[in-house]
Design an enzyme around this catalytic site. Sequence first.
Site, PDB file in Angstrom:
ATOM      1  N   TYR A  38      10.519  28.648  56.935  1.00  0.00           N
ATOM      2  CA  TYR A  38      11.616  29.174  56.100  1.00  0.00           C
ATOM      3  C   TYR A  38      12.139  30.502  56.666  1.00  0.00           C
ATOM      4  O   TYR A  38      11.866  31.573  56.092  1.00  0.00           O
ATOM      5  CB  TYR A  38      11.129  29.408  54.669  1.00  0.00           C
ATOM      6  CG  TYR A  38      10.450  28.227  54.019  1.00  0.00           C
ATOM      7  CD1 TYR A  38      11.140  27.042  53.773  1.00  0.00           C
ATOM      8  CD2 TYR A  38       9.112  28.305  53.617  1.00  0.00           C
ATOM      9  CE1 TYR A  38      10.516  25.963  53.154  1.00  0.00           C
ATOM     10  CE2 TYR A  38       8.477  27.234  53.000  1.00  0.00           C
ATOM     11  CZ  TYR A  38       9.184  26.067  52.775  1.00  0.00           C
ATOM     12  OH  TYR A  38       8.567  25.012  52.161  1.00  0.00           O
ATOM     13  N   TRP A  42      14.958  33.291  50.414  1.00  0.00           N
ATOM     14  CA  TRP A  42      15.074  32.396  49.247  1.00  0.00           C
ATOM     15  C   TRP A  42      15.099  33.249  47.982  1.00  0.00           C
ATOM     16  O   TRP A  42      14.368  34.252  47.892  1.00  0.00           O
ATOM     17  CB  TRP A  42      13.888  31.431  49.181  1.00  0.00           C
ATOM     18  CG  TRP A  42      14.197  30.079  49.745  1.00  0.00           C
ATOM     19  CD1 TRP A  42      14.464  28.942  49.033  1.00  0.00           C
ATOM     20  CD2 TRP A  42      14.267  29.699  51.137  1.00  0.00           C
ATOM     21  NE1 TRP A  42      14.713  27.895  49.894  1.00  0.00           N
ATOM     22  CE2 TRP A  42      14.601  28.337  51.193  1.00  0.00           C
ATOM     23  CE3 TRP A  42      14.102  30.382  52.334  1.00  0.00           C
ATOM     24  CZ2 TRP A  42      14.754  27.651  52.381  1.00  0.00           C
ATOM     25  CZ3 TRP A  42      14.263  29.705  53.519  1.00  0.00           C
ATOM     26  CH2 TRP A  42      14.584  28.354  53.535  1.00  0.00           C
ATOM     27  N   SER A  43      15.902  32.831  47.034  1.00  0.00           N
ATOM     28  CA  SER A  43      16.161  33.663  45.852  1.00  0.00           C
ATOM     29  C   SER A  43      14.892  34.051  45.090  1.00  0.00           C
ATOM     30  O   SER A  43      14.607  35.232  44.903  1.00  0.00           O
ATOM     31  CB  SER A  43      17.144  32.923  44.945  1.00  0.00           C
ATOM     32  OG  SER A  43      17.227  33.526  43.700  1.00  0.00           O
ATOM     33  N   TRP A  44      14.118  33.061  44.648  1.00  0.00           N
ATOM     34  CA  TRP A  44      12.970  33.477  43.816  1.00  0.00           C
ATOM     35  C   TRP A  44      11.835  34.013  44.670  1.00  0.00           C
ATOM     36  O   TRP A  44      11.078  34.859  44.212  1.00  0.00           O
ATOM     37  CB  TRP A  44      12.600  32.428  42.770  1.00  0.00           C
ATOM     38  CG  TRP A  44      11.825  31.190  43.119  1.00  0.00           C
ATOM     39  CD1 TRP A  44      11.859  30.460  44.250  1.00  0.00           C
ATOM     40  CD2 TRP A  44      10.901  30.522  42.231  1.00  0.00           C
ATOM     41  NE1 TRP A  44      11.041  29.360  44.137  1.00  0.00           N
ATOM     42  CE2 TRP A  44      10.434  29.368  42.910  1.00  0.00           C
ATOM     43  CE3 TRP A  44      10.430  30.754  40.945  1.00  0.00           C
ATOM     44  CZ2 TRP A  44       9.528  28.471  42.338  1.00  0.00           C
ATOM     45  CZ3 TRP A  44       9.524  29.867  40.369  1.00  0.00           C
ATOM     46  CH2 TRP A  44       9.087  28.745  41.054  1.00  0.00           C
ATOM     47  N   GLN A 116      18.123  29.065  41.986  1.00  0.00           N
ATOM     48  CA  GLN A 116      16.677  28.897  41.769  1.00  0.00           C
ATOM     49  C   GLN A 116      16.257  29.610  40.474  1.00  0.00           C
ATOM     50  O   GLN A 116      17.065  30.330  39.883  1.00  0.00           O
ATOM     51  CB  GLN A 116      15.906  29.478  42.966  1.00  0.00           C
ATOM     52  CG  GLN A 116      15.645  28.469  44.067  1.00  0.00           C
ATOM     53  CD  GLN A 116      14.661  28.968  45.104  1.00  0.00           C
ATOM     54  OE1 GLN A 116      14.618  30.152  45.400  1.00  0.00           O
ATOM     55  NE2 GLN A 116      13.893  28.070  45.685  1.00  0.00           N
ATOM     56  N   ASP A 178      10.373  21.351  44.157  1.00  0.00           N
ATOM     57  CA  ASP A 178      11.178  20.279  44.752  1.00  0.00           C
ATOM     58  C   ASP A 178      10.774  18.839  44.448  1.00  0.00           C
ATOM     59  O   ASP A 178      11.541  18.071  43.920  1.00  0.00           O
ATOM     60  CB  ASP A 178      11.194  20.450  46.271  1.00  0.00           C
ATOM     61  CG  ASP A 178      11.450  21.886  46.697  1.00  0.00           C
ATOM     62  OD1 ASP A 178      11.566  22.765  45.836  1.00  0.00           O
ATOM     63  OD2 ASP A 178      11.533  22.116  47.908  1.00  0.00           O
ATOM     64  N   TRP A 372       4.289  19.760  45.710  1.00  0.00           N
ATOM     65  CA  TRP A 372       4.263  20.026  44.273  1.00  0.00           C
ATOM     66  C   TRP A 372       3.597  18.898  43.478  1.00  0.00           C
ATOM     67  O   TRP A 372       3.762  18.796  42.277  1.00  0.00           O
ATOM     68  CB  TRP A 372       5.685  20.270  43.764  1.00  0.00           C
ATOM     69  CG  TRP A 372       6.255  21.568  44.271  1.00  0.00           C
ATOM     70  CD1 TRP A 372       7.078  21.744  45.340  1.00  0.00           C
ATOM     71  CD2 TRP A 372       6.025  22.895  43.736  1.00  0.00           C
ATOM     72  NE1 TRP A 372       7.376  23.089  45.511  1.00  0.00           N
ATOM     73  CE2 TRP A 372       6.749  23.809  44.546  1.00  0.00           C
ATOM     74  CE3 TRP A 372       5.266  23.384  42.662  1.00  0.00           C
ATOM     75  CZ2 TRP A 372       6.752  25.191  44.312  1.00  0.00           C
ATOM     76  CZ3 TRP A 372       5.276  24.756  42.426  1.00  0.00           C
ATOM     77  CH2 TRP A 372       6.009  25.648  43.243  1.00  0.00           C
ATOM     78  N   GLU A 415       1.142  28.594  51.874  1.00  0.00           N
ATOM     79  CA  GLU A 415       2.231  28.363  50.917  1.00  0.00           C
ATOM     80  C   GLU A 415       1.636  27.778  49.628  1.00  0.00           C
ATOM     81  O   GLU A 415       1.998  28.168  48.534  1.00  0.00           O
ATOM     82  CB  GLU A 415       3.219  27.388  51.569  1.00  0.00           C
ATOM     83  CG  GLU A 415       4.467  27.131  50.765  1.00  0.00           C
ATOM     84  CD  GLU A 415       5.375  26.112  51.466  1.00  0.00           C
ATOM     85  OE1 GLU A 415       4.980  25.567  52.528  1.00  0.00           O
ATOM     86  OE2 GLU A 415       6.471  25.860  50.952  1.00  0.00           O
ATOM     87  N   GLN A 430       2.874  32.852  54.411  1.00  0.00           N
ATOM     88  CA  GLN A 430       4.002  32.717  53.475  1.00  0.00           C
ATOM     89  C   GLN A 430       4.159  34.056  52.748  1.00  0.00           C
ATOM     90  O   GLN A 430       3.219  34.571  52.138  1.00  0.00           O
ATOM     91  CB  GLN A 430       3.682  31.587  52.489  1.00  0.00           C
ATOM     92  CG  GLN A 430       4.728  31.331  51.436  1.00  0.00           C
ATOM     93  CD  GLN A 430       5.806  30.325  51.886  1.00  0.00           C
ATOM     94  OE1 GLN A 430       5.684  29.706  52.952  1.00  0.00           O
ATOM     95  NE2 GLN A 430       6.839  30.184  51.089  1.00  0.00           N
TER      96      GLN A 430
END
Length: 442
Positions: A38, A42-44, A116, A178, A372, A415, A430
């Site tokens: 990544y 990323w927003s969050w 997000q 996701d 997830w 992660e 991460q």
Amino acid sequence: TAAAPRPRLGSVQLAACAAWTLGGNDNGSMITAAPRLYPHMWSWDTAFISIGLAHLNVDRAVRELETLLAAQWRNGMLPHIVFSEGGGYFPGPERWGAAELNSDAPDAPRTSGICQPPVHAIALRRIVDIGAGAASTARLLAEGWPKLYRWHEWLVRHRDPHGTGMLGIVHGWESGMDNSPRWDDPYSAVVPGQDLPPYVRLDRRVASAAERPSDLEYDRYLWLIEEMRKVRYDAAQVVRTSSFLVGDVFVTAVFALASEVLATLGKESGQPAWQVRQLRGWAHRSRRAVVAAYSPQTGLARDYDRRANRWLTTRTIAGFAPLLCGGLDAEDEAAMLARILGPDWAGHPDLFAAIPPSVSPNDPGFRPREYWRGPVWPVIAWLFGWAFEQRGWTDEASRLRAECLRLTGDGAFGEYYHPLTGEPLGSRHQSWTATVVLDWLH
Ligand code: 9WN
């Protein structure tokens, strides 16, 4: 799956490793979510990253959140990705085409066209508390608060146009979870068209295929982007046309919690009283929606598939959303707290550490390595731990923290983690894992 012995660092070494990880992920203009998988913002992730950074250098933490806020769309949306100059991630800015198609999107930096979970006000609270008195935190509060207010307003206007309190999402990526089994049903109705442009996945160069979503899942993720491109990311039309539209109970609970936090920050810093009141009203309405989604049969809260018009009864970590925002009656809440700590979840006897995984090991759909669908996500544990503290469940919060530090104590900053063996999975180094560790160490 016996747990392999794993090295454990002392807390000073672990903090140093976390700082080193964040430094390594700093590309000069932003701290990327992870080094290879990544390479963008990323927003969050950035909300959580700025919390950990505040312990190292509060000015740097402020700058990080400011970088994200600077990419806010003119209509108020905070985009889920702010792209750096480099490539290395698919779908990148060309595939999204947000700036080309929608005049609300900034031309620079480039962004994605979705959002997000709105955890940012929680980060603002933490940074203001950690960096009390610093000029940079005062600036962030003064200039960032109105931006976060507009972000919350955008969510209400476009993701809850009928005022139900439950916020909708138009892509599984917007949930931050996701490929959670929560979305299997709604995704089964997403049928990629023949005109889906070809693409090459880049994620599996970094993480093993068994730890990532399947190709069919990716086709659906990409098809939803095509649908949005067709309506030029117009927020009102996206909600009307997307073949995926789900009331997300977890996002709704985060929104209720964050709106309450933002209201308090606004009151403390002299923001307009009517906006503070409005935020409290939104929080109240969304909390009620989370409570209305509670199912006495499963003891968990549910998402609502707005395309199929039905509740989704999948049992995942998201079902504990009411513990984040409150609102359940005392008896149901006590039972839910006991459930998340009990043998189906954090108290499952085979777990490496007593942390609730994304799916219960007792669930037939539990897949301990797959993203997830079973692994433990430290960042989710951090969110529950923080909420537990706010709710006054301090013993539970500190036990969770100790278990999380045990899981992440080897400094790999996975992660996500295999819940039964504690093996780090997905990306290593991460950023948000390093940063929640830093916060736990303080
Ligand atoms: C898609 C960055 C992000 C997290 C999400 C996580 C994963 C992206 C991906 O990585 O999603 O947004 O490509 O798999 O699911 O929660 O923000 O860490």
